[in-house]
Design an enzyme around this catalytic site. Structure first.
Site, PDB file in Angstrom:
ATOM      1  N   LYS A 174       3.591   1.548  -3.412  1.00  0.00           N
ATOM      2  CA  LYS A 174       2.509   2.084  -3.205  1.00  0.00           C
ATOM      3  C   LYS A 174       1.366   2.099  -3.847  1.00  0.00           C
ATOM      4  O   LYS A 174       0.359   1.953  -3.410  1.00  0.00           O
ATOM      5  CB  LYS A 174       2.553   3.717  -2.494  1.00  0.00           C
ATOM      6  CG  LYS A 174       3.242   4.589  -3.652  1.00  0.00           C
ATOM      7  CD  LYS A 174       3.681   5.953  -3.064  1.00  0.00           C
ATOM      8  CE  LYS A 174       3.983   6.921  -4.265  1.00  0.00           C
ATOM      9  NZ  LYS A 174       5.199   6.759  -4.663  1.00  0.00           N
ATOM     10  N   THR A 175       1.285   2.237  -5.226  1.00  0.00           N
ATOM     11  CA  THR A 175       0.121   2.144  -6.072  1.00  0.00           C
ATOM     12  C   THR A 175      -0.435   0.649  -6.005  1.00  0.00           C
ATOM     13  O   THR A 175      -1.537   0.379  -6.061  1.00  0.00           O
ATOM     14  CB  THR A 175       0.516   2.595  -7.573  1.00  0.00           C
ATOM     15  OG1 THR A 175       0.634   3.916  -7.633  1.00  0.00           O
ATOM     16  CG2 THR A 175      -0.696   2.283  -8.364  1.00  0.00           C
ATOM     17  N   ALA A 176       0.672  -0.355  -6.165  1.00  0.00           N
ATOM     18  CA  ALA A 176       0.249  -1.726  -6.065  1.00  0.00           C
ATOM     19  C   ALA A 176      -0.627  -2.033  -4.621  1.00  0.00           C
ATOM     20  O   ALA A 176      -1.258  -2.844  -4.744  1.00  0.00           O
ATOM     21  CB  ALA A 176       1.712  -2.412  -6.202  1.00  0.00           C
ATOM     22  N   GLY A 228       4.409  19.566   6.516  1.00  0.00           N
ATOM     23  CA  GLY A 228       4.071  18.889   7.847  1.00  0.00           C
ATOM     24  C   GLY A 228       2.704  18.827   7.966  1.00  0.00           C
ATOM     25  O   GLY A 228       2.081  18.055   9.000  1.00  0.00           O
ATOM     26  N   GLN A 258       4.144  10.923  -1.508  1.00  0.00           N
ATOM     27  CA  GLN A 258       5.587  10.583  -1.591  1.00  0.00           C
ATOM     28  C   GLN A 258       6.391  10.918  -0.415  1.00  0.00           C
ATOM     29  O   GLN A 258       5.943  11.521   0.672  1.00  0.00           O
ATOM     30  CB  GLN A 258       6.036  11.710  -2.603  1.00  0.00           C
ATOM     31  CG  GLN A 258       5.666  11.311  -4.245  1.00  0.00           C
ATOM     32  CD  GLN A 258       6.247  12.252  -4.980  1.00  0.00           C
ATOM     33  OE1 GLN A 258       6.500  13.404  -4.568  1.00  0.00           O
ATOM     34  NE2 GLN A 258       6.575  11.908  -6.236  1.00  0.00           N
ATOM     35  N   ARG A 263      -4.166   8.168  15.271  1.00  0.00           N
ATOM     36  CA  ARG A 263      -4.859   9.203  16.197  1.00  0.00           C
ATOM     37  C   ARG A 263      -5.759   8.277  17.048  1.00  0.00           C
ATOM     38  O   ARG A 263      -5.662   8.575  18.214  1.00  0.00           O
ATOM     39  CB  ARG A 263      -5.673   9.928  15.256  1.00  0.00           C
ATOM     40  CG  ARG A 263      -5.818  11.244  16.273  1.00  0.00           C
ATOM     41  CD  ARG A 263      -6.958  12.270  15.382  1.00  0.00           C
ATOM     42  NE  ARG A 263      -6.407  12.525  14.054  1.00  0.00           N
ATOM     43  CZ  ARG A 263      -5.740  13.596  13.850  1.00  0.00           C
ATOM     44  NH1 ARG A 263      -5.384  14.378  14.756  1.00  0.00           N
ATOM     45  NH2 ARG A 263      -5.398  13.950  12.767  1.00  0.00           N
ATOM     46  N   GLU A 268       7.312  17.539   1.586  1.00  0.00           N
ATOM     47  CA  GLU A 268       6.442  18.886   1.284  1.00  0.00           C
ATOM     48  C   GLU A 268       5.996  19.621   2.078  1.00  0.00           C
ATOM     49  O   GLU A 268       5.476  21.072   2.211  1.00  0.00           O
ATOM     50  CB  GLU A 268       5.740  18.869  -0.060  1.00  0.00           C
ATOM     51  CG  GLU A 268       6.509  18.630  -1.469  1.00  0.00           C
ATOM     52  CD  GLU A 268       5.714  18.802  -2.772  1.00  0.00           C
ATOM     53  OE1 GLU A 268       6.315  19.529  -3.587  1.00  0.00           O
ATOM     54  OE2 GLU A 268       4.693  18.018  -2.815  1.00  0.00           O
ATOM     55  N   GLU A 275      -1.725   9.544 -12.168  1.00  0.00           N
ATOM     56  CA  GLU A 275      -0.508   9.483 -12.849  1.00  0.00           C
ATOM     57  C   GLU A 275      -0.665   8.424 -14.074  1.00  0.00           C
ATOM     58  O   GLU A 275      -0.045   8.472 -15.042  1.00  0.00           O
ATOM     59  CB  GLU A 275       0.479   8.999 -11.955  1.00  0.00           C
ATOM     60  CG  GLU A 275       1.965   8.926 -12.518  1.00  0.00           C
ATOM     61  CD  GLU A 275       3.058   8.421 -11.380  1.00  0.00           C
ATOM     62  OE1 GLU A 275       4.027   8.935 -11.612  1.00  0.00           O
ATOM     63  OE2 GLU A 275       2.690   7.782 -10.575  1.00  0.00           O
ATOM     64  N   ARG A 307      -3.107  -3.796 -14.345  1.00  0.00           N
ATOM     65  CA  ARG A 307      -2.490  -4.198 -13.140  1.00  0.00           C
ATOM     66  C   ARG A 307      -3.603  -5.020 -12.322  1.00  0.00           C
ATOM     67  O   ARG A 307      -2.982  -5.915 -11.599  1.00  0.00           O
ATOM     68  CB  ARG A 307      -2.083  -2.855 -12.304  1.00  0.00           C
ATOM     69  CG  ARG A 307      -0.714  -2.417 -12.925  1.00  0.00           C
ATOM     70  CD  ARG A 307      -0.248  -1.491 -11.750  1.00  0.00           C
ATOM     71  NE  ARG A 307       1.193  -1.073 -11.820  1.00  0.00           N
ATOM     72  CZ  ARG A 307       2.156  -0.858 -10.905  1.00  0.00           C
ATOM     73  NH1 ARG A 307       1.580  -0.714  -9.839  1.00  0.00           N
ATOM     74  NH2 ARG A 307       3.363  -0.583 -11.233  1.00  0.00           N
TER      75      ARG A 307
END
Length: 491
Positions: free
Chosen positions: A211-213, A382, A357, A419, A380, A236, A245
């Site tokens: 996801k970071t990439a 909804g 995450q 949406r 964590e 992070e 990177r």
């Protein structure tokens, strides 16, 4: 200090007198004035009674207002019959009613500023008060006060249609025909029409999916390749890690080689060419750990105001701090952060892309369909799904030894919620050696993979990979890495 608070009592009485006499007058001032806008407490209650009657579409005059004050239990507090009758005789003219109401509002805002400044002064003298927190609180409260002075008015349809026409012509003039901010991924942009202003986009994945990439690859496509100002908040990884990177991504030299500096002469040329592409480009990186939502709001406003940033990325949502000790649990905190990010996207009128995450439980499901993340896997809260305009998952079947040769070196970008548009799945190349995502049709510098095929190199490190996250640190052993538990794949 013994000075009189800003007020305009004569105008307050004149405005209320007009409202008591002219049945159409309330419509002129209802969006400008609130009961607390009036300085005199009696005037506050009289206006509150007038507003209640008007909203109920009942007649407004001295008799009905007095009856309403009695129902409210504020008849005596509002001065009773003598004061209400007196107000009805104070009207001069309704010709300048809205102008008079604006003056009353300005006086009210001035009183609010005085109260705000006094509060900040008292807290600043308190040795127990954290100055950084006070600064954040002060800016937040001041911004809310400024928003009170910005009233949206009705807009006749003509300028709206004209604006849409201009937007469509601008999109048609672009080669890609994308009305929003293009991600740089052709098939993805066809579905999303680019990232839209005011949208909150959630980019979610399980650990080691990249996801970071993916976020950095988009930042590279936008800021480095196309000059679109991008703000990147990394909670992070350090800015040096992110820079390494990005440099690997742009120069297409494996990160493992960049770490050691053991490059062939042609690779030094590649590196020099890659580094030259960065200079002067509008990419702004913030590496504040445990960033609070209030700090983010302050910095985001500055990025937009001072640098014209058009899109903001956050890596990642669950590492943000709600900044409110009264919030009881993490789920409430994430809900508050998610809601605040959506509000900021709307306020700043830019897209905000927040990485998130995904629960590990989903990885225990069987088969390719089972391994694909779902909306219920968002970790964590909804509220993330509820607040997001788009939810996009990253899934690499080969990580789970699924899909065989057909899926080698490929990543699925799953648009699970949209949406304002369609959902679907887009396939991209994932080049593992420099942690980059590319369009299927993009060419890769093969020499940077030790002469190997791009897709082969992209997946060769993955075959036989255990089902656990790998190190996220391109400078392992040099710069301390982030949490290994939630890390991305290495170079």
């Amino acid at each position: 200090m013994g000075r009189l608070q800003p007020q305009a009592l004569d105008l307050e009485e004149a405005v209320l007198g007009a409202l008591l006499i002219d049945s159409n007058a309330f419509a002129e001032v209802c969006e400008v004035l609130e009961p607390e806008s009036f300085y005199d407490k009696r005037n506050q209650w009289v206006y509150a009674a007038i507003r209640t009657l008007a909203l109920k579409q009942q007649p407004v005059d001295t008799l009905t207002v007095m009856e309403e004050l009695k129902k409210m239990g504020k008849y005596e507090e509002a001065g009773g019959q003598p004061y209400v009758v007196q107000l009805s005789r104070k009207m001069v003219s309704t010709a300048h009613l809205k102008y008079h109401a604006q003056i009353i509002r300005q006086k009210y805002l001035a009183r609010q500023l005085i109260s705000f400044a006094s509060k900040v002064e008292d807290l600043a003298f308190d040795d127990a008060q954290d100055v950084e927190e006070l600064l954040q609180m002060a800016e937040s409260d001041l911004f809310k006060l400024a928003q009170k002075n910005e009233k949206s008015d009705f807009t006749q349809i003509d300028p709206i249609i004209n604006a849409i026409g201009e937007q469509l012509r601008a999109a048609a003039a672009r080669q890609d025909g994308i009305p929003g901010i293009a991600s740089g991924y052709t098939e993805l942009d066809k579905i999303t029409s680019g990232w839209q202003n005011g949208d909150l986009v959630i980019l979610a994945a399980r650990p080691a999916m990249g996801k970071t990439a993916f976020a950095l690859s988009m930042a590279k496509n936008m800021a480095i390749d196309n000059g679109i100002p991008v703000g990147f908040f990394s909670l992070e990884m350090s800015r040096m890690q992110l820079g390494m990177r990005l440099l690997s991504n742009v120069s297409e030299i494996p990160g493992e080689k960049l770490k050691t500096g053991q490059l062939a002469p042609y690779e030094w040329q590649q590196l020099d060419a890659g580094m030259a592409k960065f200079f002067g480009k509008p990419l702004y990186i913030d590496e504040t750990p445990s960033l609070t939502i209030f700090e983010f709001q302050t910095k985001a406003r500055r990025l937009v105001r001072e640098h014209g940033v058009k899109v903001i990325m956050i890596d990642y949502l669950q590492l943000m701090d709600a900044g409110d000790s009264r919030i009881g649990n993490r789920q409430e905190a994430v809900s508050m952060i998610s809601r605040s990010l959506k509000q900021m996207a709307k306020e700043l009128n830019i897209p905000i892309l927040a990485l998130s995450q995904v629960n590990r439980e989903g990885s225990k499901r069987e088969g390719d369909e089972g391994k694909r993340p779902q909306l219920t896997d968002l970790r964590e809260s909804g509220a993330i799904e509820q607040d997001a305009d788009l939810v996009i998952f990253i899934h690499r079947p080969e990580y789970y030894h699924l899909g065989g040769e057909e899926k080698r070196g490929l990543a699925e970008i799953i648009i699970a919620k949209h949406r304002n548009g369609a959902t679907g799945i887009v396939e991209l190349k994932f080049i593992h050696s420099f942690a980059a995502f590319r369009n299927i049709t993009d060419s890769i510098i093969e020499s940077s993979h030790n002469g190997g095929d791009a897709e082969l190199s992209a997946s060769s490190d993955v075959s036989g990979m255990p089902d656990v996250p790998l190190s996220d640190d391109p400078l392992a052993g040099i710069v301390p890495s982030g949490s290994a538990q939630d890390s991305e794949p290495p170079f």
